[in-house]
Design an enzyme around this catalytic site. Structure first.
Site, PDB file in Angstrom:
ATOM      1  N   GLY A  13       0.813  -1.212   0.000  1.00 35.44           N
ATOM      2  CA  GLY A  13       0.000   0.000   0.000  1.00 35.44           C
ATOM      3  C   GLY A  13       0.842   1.256   0.000  1.00 35.44           C
ATOM      4  N   TYR A  14       0.280   2.327   0.546  1.00 34.26           N
ATOM      5  CA  TYR A  14       0.931   3.637   0.574  1.00 34.26           C
ATOM      6  C   TYR A  14       2.231   3.601   1.365  1.00 34.26           C
ATOM      7  CZ  TYR A  14      -3.154   5.810  -1.493  1.00 34.26           C
ATOM      8  OH  TYR A  14      -4.153   6.163  -2.370  1.00 34.26           O
ATOM      9  N   VAL A  15       2.309   2.693   2.335  1.00 30.59           N
ATOM     10  CA  VAL A  15       3.531   2.598   3.141  1.00 30.59           C
ATOM     11  C   VAL A  15       4.457   1.510   2.599  1.00 30.59           C
ATOM     12  CG1 VAL A  15       4.421   1.976   5.428  1.00 30.59           C
ATOM     13  CG2 VAL A  15       2.537   3.579   5.216  1.00 30.59           C
ATOM     14  N   ASN A  90      -3.058  -2.869   6.367  1.00 32.49           N
ATOM     15  CA  ASN A  90      -3.933  -1.833   6.900  1.00 32.49           C
ATOM     16  C   ASN A  90      -4.418  -2.198   8.304  1.00 32.49           C
ATOM     17  OD1 ASN A  90      -4.807  -3.717   4.964  1.00 32.49           O
ATOM     18  ND2 ASN A  90      -6.844  -2.859   4.893  1.00 32.49           N
ATOM     19  N   THR A 131       0.803   0.916  11.796  1.00 35.58           N
ATOM     20  CA  THR A 131       0.557   1.594  13.079  1.00 35.58           C
ATOM     21  C   THR A 131      -0.388   0.717  13.890  1.00 35.58           C
ATOM     22  OG1 THR A 131       0.779   3.714  11.965  1.00 35.58           O
ATOM     23  CG2 THR A 131      -0.266   3.729  14.132  1.00 35.58           C
ATOM     24  N   ALA A 165       4.799  11.057   5.287  1.00 36.87           N
ATOM     25  CA  ALA A 165       3.500  11.655   4.979  1.00 36.87           C
ATOM     26  C   ALA A 165       3.253  11.483   3.489  1.00 36.87           C
ATOM     27  CB  ALA A 165       3.492  13.132   5.359  1.00 36.87           C
ATOM     28  N   GLU A 166       1.996  11.337   3.117  1.00 42.41           N
ATOM     29  CA  GLU A 166       1.682  11.168   1.702  1.00 42.41           C
ATOM     30  C   GLU A 166       1.947  12.477   0.957  1.00 42.41           C
ATOM     31  OE1 GLU A 166      -2.125   9.253   1.034  1.00 42.41           O
ATOM     32  OE2 GLU A 166      -1.702   7.908   2.697  1.00 42.41           O
ATOM     33  N   CYS A 277      -4.695   8.414   8.546  1.00 44.35           N
ATOM     34  CA  CYS A 277      -4.022   8.143   9.826  1.00 44.35           C
ATOM     35  C   CYS A 277      -4.540   8.920  11.024  1.00 44.35           C
ATOM     36  CB  CYS A 277      -2.527   8.415   9.671  1.00 44.35           C
ATOM     37  SG  CYS A 277      -1.736   7.260   8.546  1.00 44.35           S
TER      38      CYS A 277
HETATM   39  P1  NAD Z   1      -3.057   0.383   2.483  1.00 45.43           P
HETATM   40  O1  NAD Z   1      -4.472   0.053   2.712  1.00 45.43           O
HETATM   41  O2  NAD Z   1      -2.689   1.337   1.396  1.00 45.43           O
HETATM   42  O3  NAD Z   1      -2.217  -0.962   2.214  1.00 45.43           O
HETATM   43  C1  NAD Z   1      -2.332  -2.110   2.969  1.00 45.43           C
HETATM   44  C2  NAD Z   1      -2.214  -3.320   2.041  1.00 45.43           C
HETATM   45  O4  NAD Z   1      -2.128  -4.502   2.823  1.00 45.43           O
HETATM   46  C3  NAD Z   1      -3.416  -3.501   1.102  1.00 45.43           C
HETATM   47  O5  NAD Z   1      -2.974  -3.459  -0.240  1.00 45.43           O
HETATM   48  C4  NAD Z   1      -3.960  -4.890   1.488  1.00 45.43           C
HETATM   49  O6  NAD Z   1      -4.450  -5.624   0.377  1.00 45.43           O
HETATM   50  C5  NAD Z   1      -2.748  -5.548   2.086  1.00 45.43           C
HETATM   51  N1  NAD Z   1      -3.044  -6.668   2.981  1.00 45.43           N
HETATM   52  C6  NAD Z   1      -3.881  -6.691   4.045  1.00 45.43           C
HETATM   53  N2  NAD Z   1      -3.833  -7.893   4.649  1.00 45.43           N
HETATM   54  C7  NAD Z   1      -2.951  -8.646   3.961  1.00 45.43           C
HETATM   55  C8  NAD Z   1      -2.454  -9.972   4.109  1.00 45.43           C
HETATM   56  N3  NAD Z   1      -2.838 -10.754   5.116  1.00 45.43           N
HETATM   57  N4  NAD Z   1      -1.558 -10.427   3.200  1.00 45.43           N
HETATM   58  C9  NAD Z   1      -1.137  -9.635   2.191  1.00 45.43           C
HETATM   59  N5  NAD Z   1      -1.558  -8.366   2.013  1.00 45.43           N
HETATM   60  C10 NAD Z   1      -2.446  -7.878   2.891  1.00 45.43           C
HETATM   61  O7  NAD Z   1      -2.492   0.910   3.872  1.00 45.43           O
HETATM   62  P2  NAD Z   1      -1.311   1.959   4.129  1.00 45.43           P
HETATM   63  O8  NAD Z   1      -1.806   3.355   3.956  1.00 45.43           O
HETATM   64  O9  NAD Z   1      -0.103   1.514   3.385  1.00 45.43           O
HETATM   65  O10 NAD Z   1      -1.098   1.765   5.692  1.00 45.43           O
HETATM   66  C11 NAD Z   1      -0.532   0.581   6.201  1.00 45.43           C
HETATM   67  C12 NAD Z   1      -0.218   0.795   7.666  1.00 45.43           C
HETATM   68  O11 NAD Z   1       0.742   1.856   7.809  1.00 45.43           O
HETATM   69  C13 NAD Z   1      -1.422   1.228   8.506  1.00 45.43           C
HETATM   70  O12 NAD Z   1      -1.303   0.658   9.781  1.00 45.43           O
HETATM   71  C14 NAD Z   1      -1.275   2.735   8.601  1.00 45.43           C
HETATM   72  O13 NAD Z   1      -1.869   3.252   9.765  1.00 45.43           O
HETATM   73  C15 NAD Z   1       0.224   2.901   8.650  1.00 45.43           C
HETATM   74  N6  NAD Z   1       0.730   4.173   8.132  1.00 45.43           N
HETATM   75  C16 NAD Z   1       0.193   4.744   7.035  1.00 45.43           C
HETATM   76  C17 NAD Z   1       0.726   5.939   6.538  1.00 45.43           C
HETATM   77  C18 NAD Z   1       0.161   6.595   5.316  1.00 45.43           C
HETATM   78  O14 NAD Z   1       0.567   7.709   5.020  1.00 45.43           O
HETATM   79  N7  NAD Z   1      -0.756   5.992   4.584  1.00 45.43           N
HETATM   80  C19 NAD Z   1       1.823   6.515   7.165  1.00 45.43           C
HETATM   81  C20 NAD Z   1       2.361   5.883   8.284  1.00 45.43           C
HETATM   82  C21 NAD Z   1       1.812   4.708   8.761  1.00 45.43           C
HETATM   83  C1  UDX Z   2       0.420  11.927   8.620  1.00 41.40           C
HETATM   84  C2  UDX Z   2       1.707  12.236   9.394  1.00 41.40           C
HETATM   85  O1  UDX Z   2       2.155  13.548   9.047  1.00 41.40           O
HETATM   86  C3  UDX Z   2       2.765  11.214   9.076  1.00 41.40           C
HETATM   87  O2  UDX Z   2       3.925  11.452   9.878  1.00 41.40           O
HETATM   88  C4  UDX Z   2       2.227   9.831   9.380  1.00 41.40           C
HETATM   89  O3  UDX Z   2       3.193   8.866   9.065  1.00 41.40           O
HETATM   90  C5  UDX Z   2       0.952   9.587   8.602  1.00 41.40           C
HETATM   91  O4  UDX Z   2      -0.010  10.615   8.908  1.00 41.40           O
HETATM   92  P1  UDX Z   2      -0.412  12.329   6.143  1.00 41.40           P
HETATM   93  O5  UDX Z   2      -1.753  12.010   6.709  1.00 41.40           O
HETATM   94  O6  UDX Z   2       0.039  11.620   4.922  1.00 41.40           O
HETATM   95  O7  UDX Z   2       0.715  12.069   7.243  1.00 41.40           O
HETATM   96  O8  UDX Z   2      -0.337  13.885   5.809  1.00 41.40           O
HETATM   97  P2  UDX Z   2      -0.095  15.209   6.676  1.00 41.40           P
HETATM   98  O9  UDX Z   2       0.826  16.062   5.931  1.00 41.40           O
HETATM   99  O10 UDX Z   2       0.241  14.923   8.069  1.00 41.40           O
HETATM  100  O11 UDX Z   2      -1.526  15.905   6.625  1.00 41.40           O
HETATM  101  C6  UDX Z   2      -2.642  15.348   7.274  1.00 41.40           C
HETATM  102  C7  UDX Z   2      -3.816  16.294   7.139  1.00 41.40           C
HETATM  103  O12 UDX Z   2      -3.601  17.481   7.898  1.00 41.40           O
HETATM  104  C8  UDX Z   2      -4.080  16.746   5.711  1.00 41.40           C
HETATM  105  O13 UDX Z   2      -5.459  16.793   5.465  1.00 41.40           O
HETATM  106  C9  UDX Z   2      -3.488  18.138   5.678  1.00 41.40           C
HETATM  107  O14 UDX Z   2      -4.065  18.964   4.709  1.00 41.40           O
HETATM  108  C10 UDX Z   2      -3.814  18.618   7.081  1.00 41.40           C
HETATM  109  N1  UDX Z   2      -2.937  19.708   7.550  1.00 41.40           N
HETATM  110  C11 UDX Z   2      -1.599  19.509   7.667  1.00 41.40           C
HETATM  111  C12 UDX Z   2      -3.512  20.927   7.911  1.00 41.40           C
HETATM  112  O15 UDX Z   2      -4.725  21.100   7.820  1.00 41.40           O
HETATM  113  N2  UDX Z   2      -2.683  21.919   8.371  1.00 41.40           N
HETATM  114  C13 UDX Z   2      -1.338  21.759   8.499  1.00 41.40           C
HETATM  115  O16 UDX Z   2      -0.662  22.702   8.933  1.00 41.40           O
HETATM  116  C14 UDX Z   2      -0.779  20.512   8.133  1.00 41.40           C
END
Ligand code: NAD
Ligand code: UDX
Length: 486
Positions: A13-15, A90, A131, A165-166, A277
């Site tokens: 995924g995104y991470v 996830n 997380t 962060a995304e 998140c």
């Molecule tokens: P996501 O939904 O984009 O990706 C998760 C992937 O895991 C999915 O593609 C899903 O199909 C796969 N999956 C689930 N169960 C599975 C299994 N048993 N075997 C194989 N694949 C499996 O999620 P994400 O945004 O990448 O987030 C993942 C974790 O990282 C979450 O806990 C999230 O809170 C944390 N996190 C996310 C961000 C972010 O910016 N998105 C940043 C920091 C931490």
């Molecule tokens: C966040 C954390 O920043 C990151 O460290 C963690 O790993 C995942 O969650 P993300 O959700 O990808 O990252 O984006 P972030 O830049 O934190 O923004 C989150 C939300 O807050 C967005 O909707 C953004 O627009 C908003 N935001 C951010 C504000 O409204 N004001 C700000 O000053 C900063």
């Protein structure tokens, strides 16, 4: 297990995707395979159109894919081969049962752990990248131990939360503020921490690789997100006070941010924070606090979400009240749908709640976002949310709406000028750079009058818009006389 040569990451995924691509780029001698059950996602990772939009990501993937970076649906095979298994699945908020609406749903994590246990014939380091609630490692250790048929196979669990962060993932991964690794304070725990640290040490300065115990690392991640969100809710609460008093939230934020103890980041007032998140992790924190009897602490953190909801409702009410207390039948252009710029991600985007609020007042919306596709927008707007999160809008309407209602009231345009043409108002929901560069003379000429701008991100040149003839609402800024309540 001194030197890791094979890494497998469960969850593309995104991470999982960007993080592993960066490890592959920086550690050419390590074979990195990212696995996922989702076939279309893996297919996309192996194609020219990656499943997520992230600046710079494609270049990194292209540099390593097929060399030491692979994407596969054969989870069992690649996990079995690996020395280090990252779990980046996830961890959404639970939708039903005990803790519904707050607790983290660890079903995906547990599923992954059971699979790891069943296929492992060699000892492995298991890395919590997702997380997770504090103490998850303890539960996962039990699942691994009880489900692995081989007594000589050892699992060492580490917590290595991701802070990217995304929209800035590649920048954040290339130059992280810190990498946090939590492990058990035993000999084998310390060896596992050292093995993972040596992977990151390929490009992260040693002093930025922080070591902690497992529970501290798990809790640090939840707390970091809660404190970032808390800053936004703090400045957003002040934005309401600014409008009521004639102060300017950007000036206030600047004055605060120059105090080196406060710092300038994360003080941009907005229509509300979104993303996958912040809300999820705060709810999780709230649930954990409640579970251990810390109700006052739980309430404190829950108020961060309440202010975020308040800010979204306040924005909707401002739009409706400014436009003579009704938007019924009026076309409103929504500029931006992603939860922030430079991503196509719409998870928990404030645009969903704002659109719902306007649809409840019978507005006709035309949405433009440079990265979010039409089917995603329609899905988001008609997707049910769980009960606690169903906002009760000022007019008493419950959301969400049926797909039929969304089809009737929402259209999506691939051209911002077409989205605005014939509209009574435009609302900026996402801070895409391109919005500031739009030709607002052209947009004004094409709109119904009076033409309103509601800038939920404070990215437009408000004085210039006023000189064109727009009535402008800028979040947290002094209200122009037209918008002041009599
Ligand atoms: P996501 O939904 O984009 O990706 C998760 C992937 O895991 C999915 O593609 C899903 O199909 C796969 N999956 C689930 N169960 C599975 C299994 N048993 N075997 C194989 N694949 C499996 O999620 P994400 O945004 O990448 O987030 C993942 C974790 O990282 C979450 O806990 C999230 O809170 C944390 N996190 C996310 C961000 C972010 O910016 N998105 C940043 C920091 C931490
Ligand atoms: C966040 C954390 O920043 C990151 O460290 C963690 O790993 C995942 O969650 P993300 O959700 O990808 O990252 O984006 P972030 O830049 O934190 O923004 C989150 C939300 O807050 C967005 O909707 C953004 O627009 C908003 N935001 C951010 C504000 O409204 N004001 C700000 O000053 C900063």
């Amino acid at each position: 297990m001194a030197k890791a040569t094979r890494i497998c990451c469960i969850g593309a995924g995104y991470v999982g995707g960007p993080t592993m691509a960066m490890i592959a780029l920086k550690c050419p001698e390590i074979i990195v395979t990212v696995v996922d059950l989702n076939e279309s996602r893996i297919k996309a990772w192996n194609s020219e159109t990656l499943p997520i939009y992230e600046p710079g990501l494609f270049e990194v993937v292209k540099a390593c894919r097929g060399k030491n970076l692979f994407f596969s649906t054969d989870c069992r095979y690649h996990v079995a081969q690996a020395d280090i298994v990252f779990v980046s699945v996830n961890t959404p908020t639970k939708m039903s049962g005990v803790g519904a609406g707050k607790a983290a749903d660890l079903a995906y994590w547990e599923g992954a752990a059971r699979m790891i246990a069943s296929v492992s014939t060699s000892s492995k380091i298991i890395v919590e990248k997702s997380t997770v609630p504090v103490k998850t490692a303890e539960a996962i250790a039990k699942v691994l131990r009880r489900n692995c048929p081989h007594d000589d196979v050892q699992f060492e669990i580490l917590s290595n939360p991701e802070f990217l962060a995304e929209g800035t993932a590649i920048k954040d991964l290339t130059n992280p503020d810190r990498v946090l690794i939590g492990g058990k304070e035993t000999e084998s725990g310390r060896a596992a921490v050292a093995a993972l640290a040596s992977v990151y040490a390929h490009w992260v300065p040693r002093e930025r690789i922080l070591c902690a115990n497992l529970w501290s690392a798990e809790l640090s991640k939840l707390t970091a997100n809660a404190m970032l969100a808390q800053r936004i809710s703090s400045v957003n609460s002040i934005s309401a006070l600014c409008e009521a008093t004639g102060a300017d939230v950007q000036q206030v934020a600047h004055a605060l941010g120059t105090d080196s103890r406060i710092g300038p980041k994360f003080l941009n007032a907005s229509v509300g924070f979104g993303g996958s998140c912040f809300q999820k992790d705060i709810l999780n924190l709230v649930y954990i606090c409640e579970s251990v009897g810390l109700k006052r602490v739980a309430d404190y953190w829950h108020s961060v979400i309440q202010i975020n909801d308040y800010q979204k409702h306040r924005f909707v009410e401002m739009v409706i009240s400014s436009m003579f207390n009704t938007v019924s039948g009026k076309k409103i252009a929504i500029l931006g749908f992603a939860f922030k710029k430079d991503t196509g991600d719409t998870r928990e985007t404030p645009a969903i709640d704002v659109c719902h609020g306007l649809i409840a007042d019978n507005a006709q919306l035309c949405i433009y976002d440079p990265q979010v596709q039409q089917d995603q927008i329609f899905r988001d707007l008609s997707m049910p949310k769980f009960q606690w999160d169903v906002p009760m809008l000022s007019n008493g309407a419950q959301v969400p709406f049926s797909s039929r209602e969304i089809d009737r009231t929402v259209s999506v345009s691939s051209d911002p000028y077409k989205a605005c043409a014939g509209s009574h108002a435009l609302c900026v929901m996402t801070e895409w750079d391109e919005f500031a560069a739009l030709d607002f003379d052209r947009i004004f000429a094409s709109m119904s009058k009076p033409a309103f701008v509601f800038d939920g991100r404070n990215i437009l040149d408000h004085e210039r818009l006023r000189s064109i003839g727009f009535i402008v609402y800028a979040l947290g800024k002094p209200l122009e006389p037209f918008l002041q309540k009599q």
